[in-house]
Design a protein around this motif. Structure first.
Motif, short mmCIF file in Angstrom:
data_model
loop_
_atom_site.label_atom_id
_atom_site.label_comp_id
_atom_site.label_asym_id
_atom_site.label_seq_id
_atom_site.Cartn_x
_atom_site.Cartn_y
_atom_site.Cartn_z
N ASP A 72 61.42 99.35 63.42
CA ASP A 72 60.64 99.40 62.19
C ASP A 72 59.81 98.12 62.03
OD1 ASP A 72 60.01 100.62 59.51
OD2 ASP A 72 60.94 98.75 58.86
N MET A 73 60.42 96.98 62.32
CA MET A 73 59.67 95.72 62.26
C MET A 73 58.52 95.72 63.25
SD MET A 73 62.71 92.91 62.07
CE MET A 73 64.15 93.19 61.05
N ARG A 74 58.80 96.19 64.47
CA ARG A 74 57.79 96.19 65.53
C ARG A 74 56.62 97.13 65.21
NH1 ARG A 74 59.74 99.23 70.65
NH2 ARG A 74 59.29 100.92 69.17
N ASP A 75 56.94 98.30 64.69
CA ASP A 75 55.94 99.36 64.55
C ASP A 75 55.26 99.39 63.19
OD1 ASP A 75 56.68 100.09 67.10
OD2 ASP A 75 58.09 101.63 66.41
N ARG A 76 55.89 98.78 62.17
CA ARG A 76 55.33 98.90 60.83
C ARG A 76 55.22 97.57 60.10
NH1 ARG A 76 57.26 98.78 55.86
NH2 ARG A 76 59.40 98.69 56.61
N SER A 77 56.36 96.97 59.74
CA SER A 77 56.31 95.87 58.78
C SER A 77 55.60 94.63 59.33
CB SER A 77 57.73 95.51 58.31
OG SER A 77 58.53 95.05 59.38
N MET A 78 55.87 94.26 60.58
CA MET A 78 55.24 93.06 61.12
C MET A 78 53.74 93.26 61.39
SD MET A 78 58.17 91.16 63.36
CE MET A 78 57.31 89.60 63.24
N PRO A 79 53.31 94.38 61.98
CA PRO A 79 51.86 94.58 62.13
C PRO A 79 51.13 94.62 60.79
CG PRO A 79 53.05 96.04 63.60
CD PRO A 79 54.07 95.41 62.71
N ASP A 80 51.74 95.26 59.79
CA ASP A 80 51.12 95.32 58.47
C ASP A 80 50.96 93.93 57.88
OD1 ASP A 80 50.97 98.04 58.67
OD2 ASP A 80 52.54 98.47 57.19
N ARG A 81 52.03 93.15 57.97
CA ARG A 81 52.00 91.80 57.42
C ARG A 81 51.00 90.92 58.17
NH1 ARG A 81 51.76 88.72 53.33
NH2 ARG A 81 52.84 86.73 53.47
N LEU A 82 50.95 91.06 59.49
CA LEU A 82 50.03 90.27 60.29
C LEU A 82 48.58 90.61 59.94
CD1 LEU A 82 49.55 88.26 62.56
CD2 LEU A 82 49.84 90.13 64.20
N ALA A 83 48.30 91.88 59.73
CA ALA A 83 46.94 92.29 59.36
C ALA A 83 46.51 91.66 58.04
CB ALA A 83 46.85 93.81 59.28
N LEU A 84 47.42 91.62 57.08
CA LEU A 84 47.11 91.01 55.79
C LEU A 84 46.87 89.50 55.93
CD1 LEU A 84 49.62 92.87 53.43
CD2 LEU A 84 47.14 93.17 53.54
N MET A 85 47.65 88.85 56.80
CA MET A 85 47.46 87.42 57.02
C MET A 85 46.10 87.13 57.64
SD MET A 85 51.16 86.17 58.44
CE MET A 85 52.59 86.04 57.37
N LEU A 86 45.74 87.92 58.65
CA LEU A 86 44.44 87.72 59.30
C LEU A 86 43.31 87.92 58.31
CD1 LEU A 86 45.24 89.57 62.63
CD2 LEU A 86 44.69 87.14 62.42
N ARG A 87 43.44 88.92 57.47
CA ARG A 87 42.42 89.20 56.45
C ARG A 87 42.32 88.04 55.47
NH1 ARG A 87 40.65 94.22 53.67
NH2 ARG A 87 39.91 93.59 51.62
N SER A 88 43.47 87.59 54.97
CA SER A 88 43.50 86.50 53.99
C SER A 88 42.92 85.22 54.58
CB SER A 88 44.93 86.27 53.52
OG SER A 88 45.00 85.20 52.61
N GLU A 89 43.27 84.93 55.82
CA GLU A 89 42.76 83.72 56.46
C GLU A 89 41.24 83.74 56.55
OE1 GLU A 89 43.12 81.31 60.73
OE2 GLU A 89 44.39 83.07 60.34
N ALA A 90 40.69 84.88 56.95
CA ALA A 90 39.23 84.99 57.07
C ALA A 90 38.54 84.81 55.73
CB ALA A 90 38.86 86.33 57.69
N ILE A 91 39.08 85.44 54.68
CA ILE A 91 38.46 85.36 53.35
C ILE A 91 38.55 83.94 52.78
CG2 ILE A 91 38.78 86.10 50.95
CD1 ILE A 91 39.40 88.90 52.10
N LEU A 92 39.71 83.31 52.92
CA LEU A 92 39.88 81.95 52.42
C LEU A 92 38.99 80.97 53.17
CD1 LEU A 92 43.75 81.85 51.95
CD2 LEU A 92 42.04 81.75 50.13
#
Length: 684
Positions: A266-286
C-alpha cells in the motif's frame, strides 16, 4: 504458560536471536547490553544508561538534542532549530541568513512554541490497556482504548512541568507510560549562518562526503533562570577514531520494519507516490513564488528546504520499496513465519491477522483521499489555528476520556503552547499555500463534490484563498487567546472566515477520522495477535519500530565503498574548501562574508563530518553521539541515501549515519563566530 504471560514476560528480557550487525533502535528499559558486550566487549551499566537518558532531549518539532552543560545548554542541529530562527527573523534581521550569537544570558532569544522533553522514567501499562479493551472491537474498542490511555496519562503526574505519554510498541503488543519533564521556556543561544549550517544544500543532502556545520545551541530555563541539568554530556573534541564504538541516544520518529507485506504494498503503490507528488508540486510552487522577490525568498526558505528534504527522503524510500529483491525477501520472511503459525492451531488467530490487516489497509485506502484533504489543514497554519480553537471548544465539553487525544488534559500544556505562542504569519505566503491546497482538493475530490462546492463558495481556489486569508484574524495571538478563554460560547459566536470554514468541514472530518480510527484499531488488534505469536515463538528478539520515543543505537565509525571507490569515514575543512572551488563557489557551495574573511585561520585538517554504522531514522536529527565514557563525540544530522531505506530494513553495507564532528564545532565557534561564551561553557 499462556500466550499473554509469555508476551509480558518476554518484554523484560533482551535476546540476540535475530538482530543483525549493528541493527536496532533499542528501548532504554530494554537496552542491548548483551549484544554490545558480546560484540564489542563493553558493558553498559545502569548508571551509564541513566546518565545518557537524562542528558537526551526531545524537541516538540520532531527533533532531538542533548544537554552539554549543567546550566541547560542544549546542542542540536541547525535544521532542527531553523524553524525557530525563521520565526525570530524579520526583513531587517535574517537569523537564518546571518546566524545568531547571544554574547550574554540577557541576549538569548525566547522561542515561542518550542517545548522540550526529557525522559524521567518508563512504566509498563500493557495489562491495564488490554483489560480495558478486552472483548471489544471496532468503535467500542477505539473509545475504550482512548479512555484508558487518557486516564493513565492524566494520572501519571500532578507536577505542572511533567507530562505522561502512553507509547504504543510492537504495533499494539505493548503499552509503556513515558514520564517526561518538560521545558516551555527555551531560548536561542547560537546558530551559524545557513550557508555553513546547510553547506551543499539540496545537491549534497543525504549524500557523503559532506561538509555541513549543522549545529545550533539553545538553553532551557526554569523560573526565568537557566535550568540546572547535572546530567549533561562532557565534550570530547577528538571525536571517534575509525572503528571506535559509538552510541546514539535520540528520538527516531517512525519506522515500518514490522509491518506486513500488504501494508508495504500500500505504501509502495499509493501513499508514498501520492505524498511524493504533493511534495514535488509544493516545491515547484514555493520556488516560483520565492523567485519573485527577495523577501518572498526569505519567508519561504524554511518551507522550501523542508519540502526538498522530504522529497529526497521519500524518493529514496520509495526506490527501496520498488526494489523487487527487497519485496521478495519480505514475502519470503512473511511466508516462513505464517508457515510456523499454520503448524500450530493455537496461532490460528495470528495467521488470520495478516488477512485482517490487508482488509483494514484496503478500507483505509478507500478513505484516504477524503481524509487527507479534509483533515489535512488546507496548507495554512491559519486554518490550523481555527480548527484547533473549534475542536478544543467542543472537546472540552466532554469527559476527558471521551475526547480526541490531542485535546485531553494531559496534552493541554502543549496545546496551549502551540495555540497561544506569538509567531509570525506571512499572509501572502499563506495565500499561496492555501490556493495550492484548494486546487489539489478539486483535483482529488472533484470540483463538483458537494463539500468542495461549499468550501470554494462560488469562487476559484485563488480567489477563495485570498478572501479567507486576508479576512481572518487567526494571525493575532490575542484574538486566539480570547476565543480560547471564552470557550464554546465565544467560538460559536465567531464569524472569522477560517473558523467558519473549520465549522463547515468539521462534521465530515470527524466522521472520516472515526472511520479511520476503526480501521487503525482493527490493524492494531491484528498486530497484537501477530506480536503475541512472535514473542512466544522467537522471544523478544525484535526491537519495536520507532515511535518518537527515546532509543539507543550502537555502531562504529566506518567508511564504505561506492562504485568500487573507498569513501573515507571523515571529511575535513580542506575538503570543504575544495568542494566549494570545484563547484565554482556558487550557492549552495559558497561561503558567507564572515566565513570568507576568517577561513584562512581554520586548521584545514580539522575533521568536519563523519559517518557511522549506527541505526537511525528521521527524528534522530540532533541526537548526540557518545563514546564508552558517555562523552559527546558527535552530532547526528543525516543519513546517506543508502541509509534512508532504514525505514523498512537496516543495511550496514553502505547505509550510514552522518554526523558533525565536535572539533569542527569548536573550530568554527572560536575562529569564525568568536562565540567565546559558548566555548567556555562546553569545554569547562
Amino acid at each position: 504458560m499462556t500466550a499473554q504471560s509469555i508476551r509480558l514476560t518476554s518484554l523484560l528480557f533482551v535476546s540476540i536471536l535475530t538482530a543483525k550487525a549493528d541493527e536496532g533502535m533499542w528501548l532504554f528499559n530494554k537496552p542491548p547490553v548483551r549484544q554490545v558486550k558480546e560484540k564489542y566487549g563493553f558493558e553498559m551499566t545502569p548508571e551509564w544508561l541513566s546518565h545518557l537518558q537524562h542528558a537526551a532531549v526531545r524537541f516538540n518539532n520532531g527533533g532531538s538534542g542533548s544537554f552539554v552543560s549543567d546550566e541547560g545548554l542544549i546542542l542540536t542541529n541547525h535544521h532542527v532549530g531553523s524553524g525557530f530562527l525563521e520565526k525570530l527573523s524579520t526583513a531587517e534581521r535574517d537569523l537564518l541568513k546571518d546566524g545568531f550569537y547571544a554574547d550574554s544570558l540577557e541576549a538569548e532569544l525566547p522561542c515561542p512554541g518550542l517545548e522540550l522533553y526529557v525522559l524521567q522514567g518508563i512504566r509498563d501499562v500493557t495489562q491495564q490497556v488490554d483489560a480495558a479493551v478486552k472483548g471489544l472491537s471496532g468503535e467500542k474498542a477505539v473509545a475504550a482504548r482512548r479512555a484508558v490511555i487518557a486516564e493513565i496519562e492524566k494520572n501519571a503526574t500532578d507536577q505542572p512541568d511533567e507530562k505522561g505519554d502512553v507509547v504504543t510498541l510492537y504495533r499494539g503488543g505493548s503499552y509503556q507510560l513515558y514520564l517526561y519533564k518538560s521545558y516551555t521556556d527555551v531560548r536561542l543561544v547560537m546558530a551559524p549562518d545557513a550557508q555553513a549550517g546547510a553547506f551543499g544544500g539540496d545537491p549534497d543532502n543525504f549524500e557523503f562526503p559532506r561538509y555541513c556545520l549543522d549545529y545550533s545551541f539553545f538553553r532551557a530555563y526554569e523560573n526565568g533562570k537557566p535550568a540546572k541539568t547535572p546530567d549533561f554530556l562532557k565534550w570530547n573534541s577528538n571525536g571517534p577514531k575509525e572503528g571506535e564504538l559509538t552510541f546514539v541516544a535520540g528520538h527516531p520518529g517512525s519506522t515500518n520494519r514490522s509491518v506486513t507485506l500488504a501494508e508495504l504494498e500500500d505504501m509502495r503503490d499509493r501513499s508514498m507516490p501520492d505524498r511524493l507528488a504533493l511534495m514535488l508540486r509544493s516545491e515547484a510552487i514555493l520556488r516560483a513564488w520565492a523567485d519573485r522577490d527577495l523577501e518572498n525568498a526569505r519567508r519561504a526558505k524554511g518551507s522550501i528546504v523542508g519540502t526538498q528534504n522530504g522529497r529526497k527522503a521519500y524518493m529514496a524510500r520509495l526506490n527501496g520499496l520498488l526494489d523487487p529483491a527487497f519485496m521478495q525477501r519480505k514475502q519470503a520472511s512473511e511466508d516462513a513465519f505464517r508457515k510456523q503459525l499454520k503448524a500450530d492451531d493455537q496461532w490460528a488467530k495470528a495467521d488470520a491477522a495478516f488477512d485482517q490487516i490487508a482488509k483494514a489497509t484496503a478500507g483505509e485506502e478507500a478513505l484516504s483521499p477524503r481524509i487527507q484533504m479534509l483533515e489535512g489543514g488546507f496548507g495554512t497554519g491559519l486554518y490550523g489555528m481555527a480548527k484547533t480553537l473549534l475542536r478544543v471548544a467542543d472537546e472540552s465539553e466532554k469527559p476527558d476520556g471521551e475526547r480526541l487525544g490531542e485535546y485531553q488534559d494531559a496534552s493541554r500544556v502543549s496545546l496551549e503552547l502551540g495555540l497561544l505562542s506569538d509567531r509570525p504569519f506571512y499572509k501572502n505566503l499563506e495565500t499561496v499555500r492555501m490556493a495550492d491546497a484548494l486546487m489539489v482538493l478539486c483535483d482529488k475530490l472533484g470540483a463538483t463534490d458537494p463539500i468542495v462546492v461549499k468550501i470554494l463558495a462560488g469562487k476559484s481556489p485563488q480567489e477563495r484563498a485570498a478572501e479567507l486569508v486576508s479576512q481572518t484574524q487567526m494571525d493575532d495571538v490575542e484574538v486566539r487567546r480570547a476565543l480560547y478563554q471564552g470557550g464554546k460560547n465565544a467560538v460559536d459566536a465567531s464569524n472569522d472566515p477560517m473558523i467558519e470554514l473549520a465549522r463547515l468541514v468539521d462534521p465530515e472530518g470527524r466522521e472520516l477520522r472515526a472511520k479511520a480510527e476503526e480501521f487503525s484499531e482493527a490493524t492494531a488488534e491484528a498486530h497484537q495477535e501477530i506480536a503475541e505469536a512472535r514473542f512466544a515463538i522467537e522471544g523478544d528478539s525484535n526491537y519495536p519500530d520507532a515511535t518518537f520515543s527515546l532509543r539507543l543505537s550502537f555502531g562504529v565509525a566506518k567508511g564504505y565503498t561506492e562504485d568500487g571507490v573507498a569513501i573515507p569515514y571523515e571529511t575535513t575543512f580542506s575538503g570543504m574548501s575544495a568542494r566549494s572551488v570545484n563547484q565554482g563557489g556558487v550557492a549552495p557551495f559558497d561561503f558567507s562574508p564572515k566565513w570568507s574573511a576568517s577561513m584562512a585561520q581554520l586548521n584545514p585538517e580539522t575533521p568536519v563530518d563523519y559517518v557511522t554504522t549506527n541505526d537511525i531514522t528521521g527524528g534522530n536529527s540532533g541526537s548526540p553521539v557518545v563514546n564508552e565514557k558517555a562523552e559527546l563525540i558527535g552530532l547526528v544530522f543525516d543519513s546517506n541515501s543508502h541509509g534512508l531505506v532504514s525505514d523498512f530494513a537496516y543495511t550496514e553495507e553502505r547505509g550510514r549515519t552522518v554526523c558533525v564532528h565536535p572539533a569542527s564545532i569548536v573550530e568554527s565557534l572560536e575562529k569564525i563566530y568568536h562565540a567565546k561564551r559558548v566555548l567556555d561553557e562546553i569545554l569547562k
